[in-house]
Design an enzyme around this catalytic site. Structure first.
Site, PDB file in Angstrom:
ATOM      1  CG  HIS A  13      -0.001  -9.566  -3.722  1.00  0.00           C
ATOM      2  ND1 HIS A  13       0.949  -8.712  -3.222  1.00  0.00           N
ATOM      3  CD2 HIS A  13      -1.179  -9.187  -3.148  1.00  0.00           C
ATOM      4  CE1 HIS A  13       0.368  -7.849  -2.395  1.00  0.00           C
ATOM      5  NE2 HIS A  13      -0.920  -8.122  -2.332  1.00  0.00           N
ATOM      6  N   GLY A  53       2.123   0.153  10.947  1.00  0.00           N
ATOM      7  CA  GLY A  53       3.155   0.704  10.074  1.00  0.00           C
ATOM      8  C   GLY A  53       4.503   0.816  10.753  1.00  0.00           C
ATOM      9  CB  THR A 113      -0.916  -0.004   1.253  1.00  0.00           C
ATOM     10  OG1 THR A 113      -1.527  -1.284   1.371  1.00  0.00           O
ATOM     11  CG2 THR A 113      -1.963   1.076   1.180  1.00  0.00           C
ATOM     12  CD1 TRP A 114       4.457   4.568   2.200  1.00  0.00           C
ATOM     13  CD2 TRP A 114       5.887   3.145   3.179  1.00  0.00           C
ATOM     14  NE1 TRP A 114       5.484   5.302   2.743  1.00  0.00           N
ATOM     15  CE2 TRP A 114       6.368   4.459   3.354  1.00  0.00           C
ATOM     16  CE3 TRP A 114       6.616   2.077   3.716  1.00  0.00           C
ATOM     17  CZ2 TRP A 114       7.559   4.722   4.027  1.00  0.00           C
ATOM     18  CZ3 TRP A 114       7.793   2.345   4.397  1.00  0.00           C
ATOM     19  CH2 TRP A 114       8.255   3.656   4.548  1.00  0.00           C
TER      20      TRP A 114
END
Ligand code: A3P
Length: 354
Positions: free
Chosen positions: A144, A316, A89-90
């Site tokens: 992925h 995180g 996501t980051w």
């Protein structure tokens, strides 16, 4: 030389023409393949298919087959790859911000109003239940899929791949939390459903949506050694510790380098701030929205599980495994890491046990 900005304009035009559709004929063909593929359940009861040497989650299997046949990279295509819970996501947010910066700034970026995973789709998850085309803003997609099962259209092309991995201990703990959210449970009270010990057993056997964690890493690692100009291999912990350096490195690698003028105007830092855990996890779109149906969990062709966008934002942090794993569990994961990576030249930022 073609500038980054003109590259993106070209790509936008290409994307407007791009048709990447759900096809009922293929759907039946893929169903046929799925019906003859060995199947098992993961620790949470979700179906896994054994295909091309790894266990593939039911939510991505048909999409992967379809991508293998139909995915056509755009000119200057950038692919982000990872195992789940490694910082996808980051990385998506950062790369999207890097690539869109000529058109939007930190106050107008779509990341402020669109869920990160809707800004950067997964090639294997946006087809199955979605008849509409992928409406890409930039030639940026994610996956992925293990390296050896990537569409040949990718591995035979000059696409740039950015891969991110993470200390397996943190990835496992993150996965454990995430799976509970996916199965409709919210927080720790539901955790007894699948004890950590049981989940660890499945993880160590590769009974996960993308197969054995270490095999996934090694596939991309070896490919990055063979084609360093094609694959940039990142580690979540490095990105955390030296964010400026790695963000510049990503931008350079994918062909969108920061100019001196941009650096002087703190563009790099603004992108980092936009994509920080604290900022993204505070945005309404990422806290209250629901994961769109095509990202949901498919069982027997039905989307049975939906979950909140905030499932992708937990802590995180590096080393949160210490709050969950016993020393024995951590040792087991570290030993597998050592054995699997021996002789590969790859070292992970494995935070010390004890
Ligand atoms: P934790 O569960 O350890 O907090 P993925 O995106 O591959 O699914 O990985 C999810 C992990 O990345 C979660 O880890 C999540 O909190 C963390 N994460 C999400 N957004 C992040 C960001 N902007 N910066 C750092 N970590 C982030």
């Amino acid at each position: 030389m073609e500038s980054s900005s003109s590259k993106m304009n070209h790509s936008l035009k290409c994307n407007e023409k791009e048709e990447y559709r759900f096809d009922p004929t293929n759907h039946n063909k893929f169903k046929e393949i799925m019906s003859t593929t060995p199947i098992r359940k993961d620790a949470w009861g979700f179906d896994l298919y054994q295909y091309e040497g790894f266990w593939c989650g039911s939510f991505q299997f048909e999409g992967m087959l379809s991508a293998q046949e139909h995915f056509k990279p755009q000119p200057n295509q950038v692919i982000l790859s990872s195992t789940p819970k490694s910082g996808t996501t980051w990385l998506k947010a950062l790369t999207f911000a890097i690539m869109t910066r000529f058109h939007v700034d930190e106050s107008t970026n779509p990341l402020l109003t669109r869920f990160v995973h809707d800004c950067v789709p997964f090639i294997e998850m946006n087809i199955r239940s979605s008849p509409q085309k992928l409406n890409l803003d930039v030639p940026l997609v994610a996956t992925h899929i293990p390296y050896t099962s990537l569409p040949k259209s990718i591995t035979n092309s000059s696409c740039k791949i950015v891969y991110i991995c993470r200390d397996p201990k943190d990835a496992f703990v993150s996965l454990w939390h995430f799976k509970h959210k996916m199965s409709g449970k919210e927080e720790v009270s539901a955790m007894e459903d699948v004890p950590l010990e049981d989940a660890l057993e499945f993880f160590c056997q590769g009974l996960n949506a993308c197969g054995l964690y270490w095999d996934h890493l090694l596939g991309y690692w070896r490919a990055s050694l063979e084609s360093p100009e094609m694959i940039l291999f990142l580690k979540y912990e490095d990105l955390k510790n030296e964010t400026v350096f790695w963000v510049k490195k990503i931008a350079q690698f994918i062909g969108y380098p920061f100019s001196l003028e941009e650096e002087n105007k703190s563009v790099v830092q603004k992108i980092i701030d936009l994509c920080s855990f604290e900022h993204l996890s505070s945005l309404e779109v990422n806290t209250s929205g629901m994961v769109r149906s095509e990202h949901g969990i498919m069982q027997d062709g039905v989307n049975t599980h939906k979950f909140k966008n905030n499932a992708f934002f937990r802590k995180g942090k590096v080393g949160d495994w210490k709050n969950h794993l016993t020393p024995e569990m951590a040792k087991r994961l570290d030993q597998i890491t050592e054995q699997k990576l021996a002789g590969s030249g790859l070292t992970l930022n494995v935070s010390p046990n004890g």
